[in-house]
Design an enzyme around this catalytic site. Sequence first.
Site, PDB file in Angstrom:
ATOM      1  CG  ASP A 131     -30.019   1.254   7.150  1.00 41.53           C
ATOM      2  OD1 ASP A 131     -31.020   1.673   7.762  1.00 41.53           O
ATOM      3  OD2 ASP A 131     -29.051   1.967   6.843  1.00 41.53           O
ATOM      4  CG  HIS A 147     -28.972   3.769   9.808  1.00 41.20           C
ATOM      5  ND1 HIS A 147     -29.087   4.019   8.465  1.00 41.20           N
ATOM      6  CD2 HIS A 147     -28.834   4.983  10.396  1.00 41.20           C
ATOM      7  CE1 HIS A 147     -29.026   5.337   8.258  1.00 41.20           C
ATOM      8  NE2 HIS A 147     -28.865   5.945   9.419  1.00 41.20           N
ATOM      9  CB  SER A 194     -27.725   8.727   7.687  1.00 38.87           C
ATOM     10  OG  SER A 194     -29.028   8.295   7.802  1.00 38.87           O
TER      11      SER A 194
END
Length: 768
Positions: A698, A733, A613
Amino acid sequence: MLLRLGLAVVPTSLPRVHPAPIPLLQRTRSCLSRRRALLLPLSLPLSSSSAATMSAQPPPAPPVARKNPRELVEHGDARVDDYYWLRDDSRSDPAVLAHLRAENDYTAALMADTKQLEDEIFAEIRGRIKEDDIDAPLRKGQYYYYERTLTGKEYAQHCRRLVPTDGPVTVHDVMPTGPDAPAEHIILDENVKAEGHDYYSIATFKVSPSGKLVAYAEDTKGDEIYTVFVIDAESGEYVGRPLKGITCDIEWAGDDNLVYITMDNILRPDKVWIHKLGSDQSDDICLYHEKDDTFSLGLHASESKKYLFVESGSKNTSFIFYLDISSQGKELVVLTPRVYGIDTTASHRGNHFYITRRSEEFYNSELVACPLDNVSETTVLLPHRESVKIQDVQLFENHIAVYERENGLPKVTVYRLPATGESVGQLHGGRAIDFVDPAYAVEPEPSQFNSNVVRYYYSSMRTPPSVFDYDMDTGVSILKKINTVLGGFDASNYVTERKWAAASDGTQIPMSILYRKDMVNLDGSDPMLLYGYGSYEICIDPTFRGSRFSLVDRGFIYVIAHIRGGGEMGRKWYEDGKLLKKKNTFTDFISCAEHLIENKYCTKEKLCINGRSAGGLLMGAVLNMRPDLFKAAVAGVPFVDVLTTMLDPTIPLTTAEWEEWGDPRKEEYYYYMKSYSPVDNVKAQQYPHILVTAGLNDPRVMYSEPAKFVARLRELKTDENLLLFKCELGAGHFSKSGRFEKLREDAFTYAFILKALGMTPGLEASSL
Ligand SMILES: *[C@@H]1O[C@H](CO)[C@@H](O)[C@H](O)[C@H]1NC(C)=O
Ligand SMILES: *[C@@H]1O[C@H](CO)[C@@H](O)[C@H](O)[C@H]1NC(C)=O
């Protein structure tokens, strides 16, 4: 104020978070933390045909993304983005999906020769889990509540048992389980609810004040848009109709009202509502609408359960309203005003609100209290300290537990408070809880307000997740639960240490290190995995993670670099790694790598790096800056198209994060961001072996960012190293949702790392 998890600000919308180490049992935690542990089960098309062709034939050619130049002009500066077309907001464009599938097939083909190793690693990782287990029961009202996991089952059961005899909660309290004990009641079995879903996640599970009802928030896609159901805790029957399109931020206001938050079209939590049970969602009352698109709303109940707090926050400013539940209030009242640069969190006990307040001057926060009837009459309980940051506080009838950070480590200090009717003054004579490991992680756990027991969660890289009950009067700590780790795990085989590396400007950067004593040489010949994050003031504390031992038991040294941009060393640590100082995050990571090499923890030839991320942005940035320094990199759901994304306010998170990364509509930020944004800085140079992952659904990092990064790398890089892209087509995610299938990702990542290092038994390094 509990469960903020290292975010000094309110749980603002959806930060691009790395996954927290996943507890073996899914604990009932805040929305945000649970959101860090999601995922869906559509695995790669690891078709046997592509696997079979592999051994006999030369490896297939990597997919080449078609070029469709699009000029992006800002401040008179033109960038040409050949791969802009890879962004399809509907996620249904056949050309885009075909490209992602081609990448997945290519990855599967190139990893076919380590499939067996991956399966072995997966079996090892899974073999460390005690599959049938329960977490530490929490006494609340008439019941003990806990979660149970079952052998072979992906999800948890939410259970409770009656407390047989009333009496005060003490650290010695144990839930009876014998034949004479009250029977276990399964309130909700996620395994049943998950049937027929590829992806299934319950992010919030909240029992009503009377214990009769339960509200839970469900996500069946991984897009983090929830449906909230209310059920009867005994019969399991639905009460009323579900609420649709909700965040997982929900709280009970009495037994017949639910307060919840919804999002705008860029998934910014912008409205707070109150719902009367049994009525239609369309009749719900909007209590507040936050119109400023740099602010997001959060919600939490006071430990006393008398107030709900609604927080509106940007990265730098937050203010609070309260809702008085006991008086059946339906109106929000301002508790702390909206003042630019002032950040507050609140809780309640007796006749006072307790408020942590951060400002430019008091950057590590001070703790104040004010009477309920005059919020401007504040008394300082804990003054601001330069070396100690107040992270969180938890209130009790007679005590306060303050979660702090000092010198890169968490600490917990408890104070006895004056009787609830009396006025409060500066706190003295606090008692700090002792922890054993040189580097460790501590987090608050839900505790009983009217008790002397604070419950906390402890682990280190070598100490499995543990729940302790601490008696705030006597200082006695009792271990209530430590996760059993199977597969021959013995903590005494491992060393965990804290070391420091000097950054380019001399700043000392802490690192947490784990290795197995009898497996390492510490002469530079050991392989290493270096992990980093460094954003949003999030602390990547050294927690336990069972899967990690599949590398460590193969002789890897595992290191977490606590670089600037995170919150490990207090607020300044964060401020020195954001906006126009963002590059400190990247150079700190490089300094840590160089320090580890100089001190013979590894060499460039054996150094692998990993980040997810915002930590994936870190990977992209350091790969462009110092591709020579690393052997292999794994960038999970990486935020790599920073400049283009931050210029586009229609993408979730953009507006809320102008205070994190900067607003590139301003020239100074534009050029600074352009100078590090990974997609914009891919060069014709040699790169290490790289694995990039994404999730099609995501909402935090759009799949197209990593897809574009990979396309650019394929086009420009001059090496023959592996470059693999794996996009989960049915996840968001946090990859898959089941507790076992989620571990597949670790197994795959580790197989990639071992392959990149030539550590795969029976495989020639040249076959790379
Ligand atoms: C945050 O607030 C302070 C004022 O307390 C200000 O000096 C600083 O520039 C602000 N930061 C951002 C990102 O706006
Ligand atoms: C509230 O407190 C402030 C600050 O101490 C004081 O000036 C004000 O008079 C108080 N208001 C009331 C209504 O007591």
